[in-house]
Design an enzyme around this catalytic site. Sequence first.
Site, PDB file in Angstrom:
ATOM      1  CG  LEU A  18      -1.882   1.205   1.304  1.00 35.99           C
ATOM      2  CD1 LEU A  18      -2.774   1.319   0.067  1.00 35.99           C
ATOM      3  CD2 LEU A  18      -2.733   1.133   2.565  1.00 35.99           C
ATOM      4  CB  SER A 442      16.358  13.223   8.959  1.00 36.91           C
ATOM      5  OG  SER A 442      15.008  13.645   9.038  1.00 36.91           O
ATOM      6  CB  CYS A 652       6.752  15.634  16.493  1.00 35.99           C
ATOM      7  SG  CYS A 652       7.235  13.907  16.512  1.00 35.99           S
ATOM      8  CG  HIS A 703       4.210  15.310   8.768  1.00 32.41           C
ATOM      9  ND1 HIS A 703       4.333  16.206   9.812  1.00 32.41           N
ATOM     10  CD2 HIS A 703       4.926  14.218   9.124  1.00 32.41           C
ATOM     11  CE1 HIS A 703       5.069  15.660  10.764  1.00 32.41           C
ATOM     12  NE2 HIS A 703       5.436  14.465  10.373  1.00 32.41           N
ATOM     13  CB  CYS A 735       9.045  16.695  12.042  1.00 33.76           C
ATOM     14  SG  CYS A 735       9.280  15.152  12.958  1.00 33.76           S
TER      15      CYS A 735
END
EC number: 2.1.1.14
Length: 764
Positions: A18, A442, A652, A703, A735
Amino acid sequence: MVTTHNLGFPRIGAQRELKFGLERYWKGESSRDALKALGAELRARHWNAQRDLDLAPIGDFSFYDQVLDMSFTLGNLPKRVQGFHGDVLDNYFRVARGRSAQVVDEHGACCGGVSAGEMTKWFDTNYHYIVPEFHADTNFSLDPSCLLQQLAEARALGVAGKPVILGPVTYLWLGKEKDDSDRLALLPKLLPVYGALLDTLTAQGVEWVQIDEPILVTELDAEWRQALRTAYAALETRRIKLLLATYFGTLGDNLTLAASLPVDGLHVDAINARDEVDALVRELPADRVLSVGAINGRNIWKTDLNATLDWLEPLAKQLGDRLWIAPSCSLLHVPVDLASEEKLDAEIRSWLAFALQKLDELKVLATALNQGRDKVADALAANAAAIDSRRRSPRVNNPAVKAALARIDAQLGNRASPYTQRAPKQSARLNLPAFPTTTIGSFPQTADIRHARSQFKAGALDEAGYRAAMQAEIERSVREQESLGLDVLVHGEAERNDMVEYFGEQLDGYAFSQFGWVQSYGSRCVKPPILFGDISRPKAMTVEWITYAQSLTNKPMKGMLTGPVTILNWSFVRDDQPRSVSCYQLALAIRDEVLDLEKAGVRVIQIDEAALREGLPLRRAQWGEYLKWAVEAFRITANGVQDDTQIHTHMCYSEFNDIIASIADMDADVITIETSRSDMELLDAFDSFRYPNEIGPGVYDIHSPNIPTQDHIVGLMKKAAERIPAERLWVNPDCGLKTRQWAEVIPALTNMVAAAKTLRNQVQ
């Protein structure tokens, strides 16, 4: 006869089919029809795997999130996505992530994207849901098409099942008002739509519906309790049987309420609420089904089947056909199939059960209860041997670690000086401007990085070649950051596959799966490491990479570590000792790494505690004990450094108002937090609490692929400066940027740095 059923099955596929299907669609590399066909294929596969159940779940599959699915079923779409042309699936993805497929949005009316729905933790798990949005004038309208489609598919396969829906009161409870209204006031408008949904299912010949009300395991005030009574009194008149499902904890003071609601059956989490089962048997009306979650749906250890039968057998004798058994909760929270784990240590593998194996355990329990233990004697004997092997294994128990734990004293977690004395020393050493800019850690995990890692793990790339590839990626990250003008740099974490797994791989007491993926949100999957024994650190884990990155620049380079509480909360944790003990073991191991980084000259060390809040018990009365050991574990990890070493932490998806004092007690010099999706609402905590140290409220939502404007970031930071002195504010994303593309990251960070420069001129 005991009835077996399941509350939900992992939707991502054993090989993350998925995930990859979604990402192909979003990139414009596959069609909507191909994505829908993949969904149908996965559903069929999962129902076939559950054929031995008396009732399999229908409607538990989702392309992104089951709460978002419920919002669409109820016609509760945010106004900002209404009016776009195209398939409903595209609006669905716009709510979830701000955009749908690239090809759709480039030719549609929203090529700039829309604001994604707020995302937060699903109770105390590491799954995230899209928060329903409510206004005083919110109206609901039924669209059962997705659920009916799945029902038709299941029937075509000959699957005996029950539709699964989120209950009306939990749905409201999980949402958020976007104005000054009270979302509970919407219940009278919501209940007729639920009634119509149940009528629709009745017309389809459905006998049972699983209706989830997990808020029954939380502390509810009188209004919410009355809402449950009102809701189920209204739904009682429907000609369909309701199984009210609770999970993730004990019913506590809601037990009598749950037992009295006019439904046909009640499911309880017997892993956490085993002690409540006898009381429920007494309080439930004599015609009600009691479903007990006897298999742990959230962890991966084998169930002690003989011990479980010891308490189920008297219950089966007492209840007869009224007893149903199931996992404690949806199996969404565990990997799909242990049979895929060919490289996992054989002894440790023998101790585990993933989703399919948990269904096998359920079948053994049901057979033993219905036909006697002799019918499954071999399976029970094999299970007993595995349970005993784990209990006795010397790999689980390390005397040296236990001795180190015994030496922990009250001073170990204290900094030498308070923040007010540390801050000037750090300022002199770092020489940063006002509104200093940084990122959370990151940078994009490119195809080249993933290819090098897979080649290295497969043995096709030697260690020297792998190190050279990672150093090249680190250098790229450093050069990009210098070009952007960021103030405190990161090395980008190219060498890390996951912020928890990376550390677990280097700690004794951990094991790792190949395919132990679970869904975190949307297409994002995580592979939690398996904490099976006492934890220790054989050697330094990050020093080589961080010192290499620092050698490339004169700017401060952050050492990047994951904190003990987050490693614990994002692992599958051993269940044979208190979680606090495992957390202290992790704290001692990461503390050694912090001190090694400091000795290597690293001036700023970030210790991420992204998952601190999600470990909170669902009942506030139990928070104090958890926060005591969680904060102490962080302090043990962080606070052995000198005054001029700056400690950062990152959190977060956290609502801070109710734990702000504990966060302050962690005594990190700088905390960075997720705030952009909530439009800085999370900073409301600072209206009544004077946070003493520095803070970086996240200024853009990583996101979503949408690029924040400079003006938007300036506006958010000005909101922050109304609550927190400007001299203690940092500017950073929400984030880490691992899941984004460089083409998205560069313009977003360019705007962020420009915003910081504007703020230095505008805000005094």
